[in-house]
Design an enzyme around this catalytic site. Structure first.
Site, PDB file in Angstrom:
ATOM      1  N   GLY A  39       0.783  -1.240   0.000  1.00  0.00           N
ATOM      2  CA  GLY A  39       0.000   0.000   0.000  1.00  0.00           C
ATOM      3  C   GLY A  39       0.808   1.279   0.000  1.00  0.00           C
ATOM      4  N   VAL A 183      -0.945  21.040   1.837  1.00  0.00           N
ATOM      5  CA  VAL A 183      -2.036  20.103   2.146  1.00  0.00           C
ATOM      6  C   VAL A 183      -1.773  19.305   3.426  1.00  0.00           C
ATOM      7  CG1 VAL A 183      -3.360  18.129   1.303  1.00  0.00           C
ATOM      8  CG2 VAL A 183      -2.631  19.908  -0.286  1.00  0.00           C
ATOM      9  N   ASP A 312       4.851   9.355  -7.821  1.00  0.00           N
ATOM     10  CA  ASP A 312       5.641  10.431  -7.220  1.00  0.00           C
ATOM     11  C   ASP A 312       7.090  10.458  -7.668  1.00  0.00           C
ATOM     12  OD1 ASP A 312       3.316  10.872  -5.849  1.00  0.00           O
ATOM     13  OD2 ASP A 312       4.151  10.621  -3.837  1.00  0.00           O
ATOM     14  N   HIS A 444     -32.576  18.241  -5.197  1.00  0.00           N
ATOM     15  CA  HIS A 444     -32.758  19.254  -4.147  1.00  0.00           C
ATOM     16  C   HIS A 444     -33.320  18.583  -2.899  1.00  0.00           C
ATOM     17  CE1 HIS A 444     -33.826  23.017  -2.178  1.00  0.00           C
ATOM     18  NE2 HIS A 444     -35.031  22.490  -1.951  1.00  0.00           N
TER      19      HIS A 444
END
Length: 466
Positions: A39, A183, A312, A444
């Site tokens: 993970g 963040v 990354d 709504h």
């Protein structure tokens, strides 16, 4: 020696998704992970555990500050059991990483525990629990990133910490100093502010979340100030020193004055950097750029044609869902398909409350590119659903091309924005106009009505409820 069609080094969201997609496409697949759980950062010490703590601390804040408004009275003091809260977080992590184990078995993917490094372009040495060498026709590098640091800061991981340690503190800090208004720092800052810590955020730029639309930065800054966090913008940190159980941070403000901050914990949250240590990339002929990223072409191929890199460790936003898209992209490319990724349409989210989410171009980017645009904005406080739940902070802003009305960017801060942004991504994927969104029926009362109203405002300045 075991042989595979594809071997993936790293089991984060990019790596494990790439492995699953490769297996689905009929490739014999292996995944190599140096830690004992799968993970990567996201599931173990990033996205999942931080969201668990954000959720728990949000419940505590609701109980202590807002339940009474709803006619809910709780006798006696409401207390935080941090050990139990951290334990729940870990249980969520364990369940989630265990789910990845299941998916690997389900898809007949061989999992190797150990550090993977290149012997050459098609052979990988694994050092650790499953020490051996394997052969792979194709290799995907998915080793992710690790927290960055400033060169003059010594991280002791006790009082001067990264996000990893902040997720498992044994006490609520009295005063948490956070270096970096991005963040990660803001999410963890909100967690501990809710639990009673004094929080000071020191940011080098003149606004927090500086890569997002300035309107979102301004609104989120108001939220933190309202929560009595000290927001020290335009401050350049000069030194961080630990003195016993105290941490002293010195920073220079825009007037050139040196300001001193004292706390019991300092969270260094100045971004993340690619993690390539131990890969022995040179042996495989894989080139890196001057930012420490693995260089790739438009097919995410490295300088060695049978080796790919995702997530990354390459250029672009460091986001789990970006890595997932790239993992799928590479798997399908290897299989001979022609997938695509529109990097402009990968949303960014800050999981504070209110949540912040965005996709597409910011106003600053459109101005820099001399694009003529129009703006439609709608406040959550004008929504019946927001008033009913008490979540009235924030707005939705839609940027559309002034001539064609095509939606160019959507920026929102408010309740459930992490989920609402998906509507904007779908709309922009199909090149919808603001009028297209405004003509779609939205149930709504919902928070999603704010998207429709912002679209109406952008279309012809005709929002209905403001």
């Amino acid at each position: 020696m075991k042989s595979y069609d594809v071997a993936i080094i790293g089991s984060g969201p990019g790596g494990y998704v790439a492995a699953i997609r490769c297996a689905q496409l009929g490739m014999k697949t292996a995944i190599i992970e140096k830690y004992s759980t799968l993970g990567g950062t996201c599931l173990n010490v990033g996205c999942i555990p931080s969201k668990a703590l954000l959720s728990s601390s949000h419940h505590y804040e609701e109980a202590t500050k807002h339940f009474e408004d709803h006619g809910i009275e709780i006798p006696g003091d409401i207390k935080v059991n941090l050990e139990k809260m951290i334990g729940r977080k870990q249980a969520v992590v364990d369940q989630t990483t265990g789910g990845i184990d299941f998916l690997m078995k389900k898809n007949n993917i061989d999992v190797f525990e150990g550090l993977g490094s290149f012997i050459d372009a098609t052979h990988i040495k694994i050092e650790g629990k499953d020490a051996q060498e394997i052969e792979a026709k194709k290799v995907i590098i998915a080793t992710g990133s690790k927290p960055s640091n400033l060169p003059f800061i010594s991280l002791d991981k006790e009082r001067i910490i990264t996000s990893t340690e902040a997720l498992k503190l044994k006490e609520v800090p009295k005063h948490l100093i956070i270096i970096g208004g991005g963040v990660i720092g803001l999410e963890l800052g909100q967690v501990y502010r809710r639990l009673g810590a004094e929080v000071t955020v020191i940011e080098y730029m003149d606004r927090i979340i500086p890569t997002m639309d300035a309107g979102l930065s301004k609104e989120l800054n108001k939220v933190f100030k309202k929560a009595k966090c000290k927001m020290m913008l335009s401050h350049k940190v000069q030194s961080v020193e630990r003195k016993g159980d105290e941490v002293v941070v010195k920073a220079e403000n825009k007037k050139g004055e040196v300001v001193e901050f004292k706390g019991d914990y300092c969270l260094v949250s100045v971004g993340r950097k690619p993690y390539t240590e131990g890969l022995n990339l040179e042996a495989a002929g894989v080139k890196m750029n001057d930012r420490g990223q693995v260089e790739v072409n438009e097919h995410l191929q490295t300088s060695t044609s049978n080796i790919y890199a995702i997530g990354d460790v390459i250029k672009g936003a460091m986001l789990a869902h970006k890595a997932e898209e790239e993992g799928t992209f590479v798997a399908e490319t290897i299989a001979g398909q022609k997938p695509h990724i529109d990097y402009n349409l990968i949303p960014g989210v800050v999981y504070t409350w209110p949540e912040v989410a965005a996709v597409g171009k910011t106003e600053e980017e459109l101005k820099a590119d001399n694009v003529a645009y129009k703006v439609g904005q709608f406040p959550f406080r004008a929504l019946g659903r927001a008033r009913a739940s008490g979540d009235i902070e924030g707005f939705v802003k839609i940027l559309a091309d002034k001539t064609t009305d095509e939606v160019l960017g959507v920026h929102m801060i408010g309740a459930r924005c992490a989920d609402l942004i998906a509507e904007a991504v779908v709309s922009m994927e199909y090149r919808a106009s603001a009028e297209d969104i405004s003509r779609m029926s939205h149930a709504h009362p919902t928070f999603a009505e704010a998207v429709k109203e912002a679209a109406l405002a952008a279309t012809d300045n005709r929002a209905l409820h403001v």
